[in-house]
Design a protein around this motif. Structure first.
Motif, PDB file in Angstrom:
ATOM      1  N   GLY A 181       0.987  -1.274  -0.188  1.00 20.50           N
ATOM      2  CA  GLY A 181      -0.011  -0.031   0.025  1.00 20.50           C
ATOM      3  C   GLY A 181       0.840   1.140   0.012  1.00 20.50           C
ATOM      4  O   GLY A 181       0.290   2.240   0.580  1.00 20.50           O
ATOM      5  N   LEU A 182       2.047   1.085  -0.542  1.00 16.19           N
ATOM      6  CA  LEU A 182       2.790   2.511  -0.628  1.00 16.19           C
ATOM      7  C   LEU A 182       2.228   3.526  -1.658  1.00 16.19           C
ATOM      8  O   LEU A 182       1.369   3.258  -2.514  1.00 16.19           O
ATOM      9  CB  LEU A 182       4.161   2.125  -1.130  1.00 16.19           C
ATOM     10  CG  LEU A 182       5.397   1.654  -0.143  1.00 16.19           C
ATOM     11  CD1 LEU A 182       4.841   0.444   0.851  1.00 16.19           C
ATOM     12  CD2 LEU A 182       6.611   1.521  -0.779  1.00 16.19           C
ATOM     13  N   GLY A 183       2.640   4.900  -1.371  1.00 13.28           N
ATOM     14  CA  GLY A 183       1.899   5.869  -1.981  1.00 13.28           C
ATOM     15  C   GLY A 183       2.822   6.114  -3.299  1.00 13.28           C
ATOM     16  O   GLY A 183       3.600   5.360  -3.687  1.00 13.28           O
ATOM     17  N   LEU A 184       2.155   6.910  -3.996  1.00 15.97           N
ATOM     18  CA  LEU A 184       2.364   7.241  -5.509  1.00 15.97           C
ATOM     19  C   LEU A 184       3.832   7.658  -5.576  1.00 15.97           C
ATOM     20  O   LEU A 184       4.745   7.102  -6.423  1.00 15.97           O
ATOM     21  CB  LEU A 184       1.802   8.311  -5.995  1.00 15.97           C
ATOM     22  CG  LEU A 184       2.023   8.667  -7.307  1.00 15.97           C
ATOM     23  CD1 LEU A 184       1.966   7.724  -8.526  1.00 15.97           C
ATOM     24  CD2 LEU A 184       1.151  10.094  -7.944  1.00 15.97           C
ATOM     25  N   ALA A 185       4.421   8.438  -4.851  1.00 18.62           N
ATOM     26  CA  ALA A 185       5.996   8.746  -4.688  1.00 18.62           C
ATOM     27  C   ALA A 185       6.697   7.674  -4.369  1.00 18.62           C
ATOM     28  O   ALA A 185       7.732   7.716  -5.108  1.00 18.62           O
ATOM     29  CB  ALA A 185       6.096  10.062  -3.736  1.00 18.62           C
ATOM     30  N   ALA A 186       6.514   6.949  -3.368  1.00 23.71           N
ATOM     31  CA  ALA A 186       7.411   5.714  -2.966  1.00 23.71           C
ATOM     32  C   ALA A 186       7.498   4.817  -4.495  1.00 23.71           C
ATOM     33  O   ALA A 186       8.537   4.294  -4.756  1.00 23.71           O
ATOM     34  CB  ALA A 186       7.068   5.218  -1.819  1.00 23.71           C
ATOM     35  N   ARG A 187       6.112   4.523  -5.014  1.00 24.23           N
ATOM     36  CA  ARG A 187       6.057   3.566  -6.009  1.00 24.23           C
ATOM     37  C   ARG A 187       6.975   4.114  -7.262  1.00 24.23           C
ATOM     38  O   ARG A 187       7.579   3.474  -7.839  1.00 24.23           O
ATOM     39  CB  ARG A 187       4.659   3.381  -6.538  1.00 24.23           C
ATOM     40  CG  ARG A 187       3.807   2.641  -5.415  1.00 24.23           C
ATOM     41  CD  ARG A 187       2.660   2.119  -5.792  1.00 24.23           C
ATOM     42  NE  ARG A 187       1.692   1.750  -4.836  1.00 24.23           N
ATOM     43  CZ  ARG A 187       0.594   1.135  -5.140  1.00 24.23           C
ATOM     44  NH1 ARG A 187       0.387   0.648  -6.085  1.00 24.23           N
ATOM     45  NH2 ARG A 187      -0.032   0.942  -3.841  1.00 24.23           N
ATOM     46  N   PHE A 188       7.010   5.539  -7.416  1.00 25.30           N
ATOM     47  CA  PHE A 188       7.741   6.067  -8.337  1.00 25.30           C
ATOM     48  C   PHE A 188       9.132   5.966  -8.274  1.00 25.30           C
ATOM     49  O   PHE A 188      10.003   5.561  -9.279  1.00 25.30           O
ATOM     50  CB  PHE A 188       7.068   7.496  -8.622  1.00 25.30           C
ATOM     51  CG  PHE A 188       7.874   8.037  -9.871  1.00 25.30           C
ATOM     52  CD1 PHE A 188       7.714   7.828 -11.115  1.00 25.30           C
ATOM     53  CD2 PHE A 188       8.859   9.339  -9.727  1.00 25.30           C
ATOM     54  CE1 PHE A 188       8.396   8.387 -12.290  1.00 25.30           C
ATOM     55  CE2 PHE A 188       9.480   9.904 -10.795  1.00 25.30           C
ATOM     56  CZ  PHE A 188       9.119   9.355 -12.018  1.00 25.30           C
ATOM     57  N   ALA A 226       9.941   2.305   0.978  1.00 24.52           N
ATOM     58  CA  ALA A 226      10.355   1.964  -0.635  1.00 24.52           C
ATOM     59  C   ALA A 226      11.552   1.146  -0.580  1.00 24.52           C
ATOM     60  O   ALA A 226      11.739   0.169  -1.400  1.00 24.52           O
ATOM     61  CB  ALA A 226      10.520   3.175  -1.433  1.00 24.52           C
ATOM     62  N   ALA A 227      12.699   1.399  -0.080  1.00 30.30           N
ATOM     63  CA  ALA A 227      13.872   0.452   0.017  1.00 30.30           C
ATOM     64  C   ALA A 227      13.798  -0.849   0.538  1.00 30.30           C
ATOM     65  O   ALA A 227      14.144  -1.734  -0.162  1.00 30.30           O
ATOM     66  CB  ALA A 227      14.853   1.136   1.014  1.00 30.30           C
ATOM     67  N   GLY A 228      12.618  -0.948   1.262  1.00 25.37           N
ATOM     68  CA  GLY A 228      12.464  -2.202   1.688  1.00 25.37           C
ATOM     69  C   GLY A 228      11.693  -3.371   0.612  1.00 25.37           C
ATOM     70  O   GLY A 228      11.350  -4.546   0.933  1.00 25.37           O
ATOM     71  N   CYS A 229      11.365  -2.567  -0.513  1.00 27.47           N
ATOM     72  CA  CYS A 229      10.567  -3.477  -1.651  1.00 27.47           C
ATOM     73  C   CYS A 229      11.864  -3.898  -2.565  1.00 27.47           C
ATOM     74  O   CYS A 229      11.510  -4.907  -3.137  1.00 27.47           O
ATOM     75  CB  CYS A 229       9.711  -2.633  -2.417  1.00 27.47           C
ATOM     76  SG  CYS A 229       8.209  -1.908  -1.552  1.00 27.47           S
ATOM     77  N   VAL A 230      13.041  -3.295  -2.108  1.00 23.30           N
ATOM     78  CA  VAL A 230      14.084  -3.909  -2.948  1.00 23.30           C
ATOM     79  C   VAL A 230      15.201  -4.756  -2.207  1.00 23.30           C
ATOM     80  O   VAL A 230      15.774  -5.667  -2.946  1.00 23.30           O
ATOM     81  CB  VAL A 230      14.946  -2.487  -3.615  1.00 23.30           C
ATOM     82  CG1 VAL A 230      16.272  -2.947  -4.437  1.00 23.30           C
ATOM     83  CG2 VAL A 230      13.936  -1.591  -4.279  1.00 23.30           C
ATOM     84  N   LEU A 231      15.389  -4.478  -1.090  1.00 23.25           N
ATOM     85  CA  LEU A 231      16.072  -4.983  -0.195  1.00 23.25           C
ATOM     86  C   LEU A 231      15.438  -5.512   1.218  1.00 23.25           C
ATOM     87  O   LEU A 231      14.366  -4.872   1.435  1.00 23.25           O
ATOM     88  CB  LEU A 231      17.249  -4.196   0.268  1.00 23.25           C
ATOM     89  CG  LEU A 231      18.053  -3.273  -0.790  1.00 23.25           C
ATOM     90  CD1 LEU A 231      18.999  -2.389  -0.106  1.00 23.25           C
ATOM     91  CD2 LEU A 231      18.983  -4.401  -1.486  1.00 23.25           C
ATOM     92  N   GLU A 232      16.172  -6.302   1.978  1.00 25.63           N
ATOM     93  CA  GLU A 232      15.725  -6.573   3.321  1.00 25.63           C
ATOM     94  C   GLU A 232      16.274  -5.287   4.102  1.00 25.63           C
ATOM     95  O   GLU A 232      17.351  -5.050   4.355  1.00 25.63           O
ATOM     96  CB  GLU A 232      16.244  -8.015   3.784  1.00 25.63           C
ATOM     97  CG  GLU A 232      15.566  -9.234   3.289  1.00 25.63           C
ATOM     98  CD  GLU A 232      14.231  -9.288   3.630  1.00 25.63           C
ATOM     99  OE1 GLU A 232      14.059  -8.923   4.935  1.00 25.63           O
ATOM    100  OE2 GLU A 232      13.590 -10.114   3.057  1.00 25.63           O
TER     101      GLU A 232
END
Length: 349
Positions: free
Chosen positions: A221-228, A295-301
């Protein structure tokens, strides 16, 4: 009632705004009944009570390049079927009459049943916005396949240069909607598969990994800026992509800062923690920093709980008391404040 509300009802999903098409009327008829004209290129009116949009049935003819290169015709002679013929996808080209009758001349209901995104007619290849919408709907309905013949038309649209006539604001409008769907990565997969991505987003590096990371961002459920930020993080100049699309400043900042966060978020040195907090202006904008950590947590642990504690610890340092003790001298304040924040972080080790 036309378009999305009809589609979503058949899908069993909650409908958003309702749009209406009016057949057999003129602008004068509408104004006489109290409808308020708001359309620019063609007659659209607001209902005097509900404020819903009512558009006169219209047809269109290609008259120039790009999505604005059309001449519209409205009149009492335009039928509902003719109006629906000019729409992008069959699932969006249905209407529901006031008595509940479904008007579906192009097979939208069957395509919903079979979970297929399909163009209405060959005019699909005349309007590059339809390609963006196709990609967005592919992201919104990830369980739907895209018809092969629709992809062929999309490739032709790209080859003919129509996609190059898109203006940044229109691209961003569709990209922002696509990023906020349940399957945002699929929008960029579709654009990539027809050769459009490098044309609408020069410099954007989109990979299967980025698509998977966007899926995580959507689930969380991240916001638009984080997803971008997640979308752009593998690109060499992520800030330039937001600039080219004229994305909001918040989105551009997330795209620029996320690579820094990814580089330092798993460091074990308190000095590195402080440097990252300073580089991202976390003291003045703590919420943005936490969004970047998410947002970083979607890429790394990432240990986001630890970063929340670190941020709280440094923000608890009394900068005012330090400034008074340093007698207002800027060099002493900076040195003492940095030392106090570093000590606060050291205490968490």
């Amino acid at each position: 009632m036309v378009g999305g509300a009809v589609r979503d009802a058949l899908l069993g999903k909650p409908a958003g705004d309702r749009d209406w098409v009016v057949v057999g009327a003129t602008p004068e008829n509408m104004s006489a009944r109290g409808f308020v004209p708001v359309g620019g290129d063609f007659p659209v009116f607001l209902h005097p009570v509900t404020k819903e949009e009512y558009a006169l049935a219209r047809t269109e003819r290609k008259s120039g390049r790009g999505y604005k290169g059309f001449t519209f015709h409205t009149g009492a002679d335009v039928t509902l079927e003719a109006d629906l013929r000019r729409r992008d996808l069959t699932i969006n080209a249905m209407a529901r009459s006031p008595d509940g009758r479904l008007v579906d001349p192009w097979g939208g209901q069957a395509d919903i049943h079979n979970k297929i995104l399909r163009h209405v007619g060959p005019a699909f290849a005349e309007d590059p916005v339809r390609l963006l919408r196709l990609a967005r709907f592919a992201a919104r309905f990830p369980e739907f396949s895209v018809a092969d013949e629709t992809l062929d038309l999309a490739r032709r649209l790209v080859a003919d240069g129509e996609v190059d006539a898109l203006v940044p604001e229109r691209v961003w409008q569709e990209v922002a909607k696509g990023l906020m769907t349940t399957g945002p990565g699929r929008m960029f997969q579709v654009l990539q598969s027809v050769g459009a991505l490098e044309r609408v987003a020069p410099g954007l590096v989109f990979t299967l990994d980025v698509g998977s990371q966007l899926a995580i961002a959507a689930r969380r459920g991240l916001g638009l800026a984080a997803r971008f930020g997640v979308l752009c993080h593998e690109s060499a100049e992520p800030g330039n992509i937001g600039e080219a699309w004229r994305a909001p400043g918040e989105c551009r900042h997330h795209a620029t800062l996320l690579p820094r966060v990814l580089a330092g978020v798993n460091g074990r040195d308190s000095g590195g923690w402080l440097a990252l907090l300073e580089a991202t202006d976390a003291f003045r904008k703590p919420q943005r920093f936490l969004e970047l950590v998410d947002a970083a947590g979607c890429v790394l642990e990432v240990d986001d709980a630890a970063w929340r504690l670190r941020l709280e610890a440094v923000r608890a340092v009394d900068a005012g008391a330090i400034a008074r003790a340093a007698q207002g001298r800027p060099d002493r304040i900076r040195q003492a404040l940095g030392a106090a924040r570093l000590a606060a972080l050291e205490s968490l080790r």
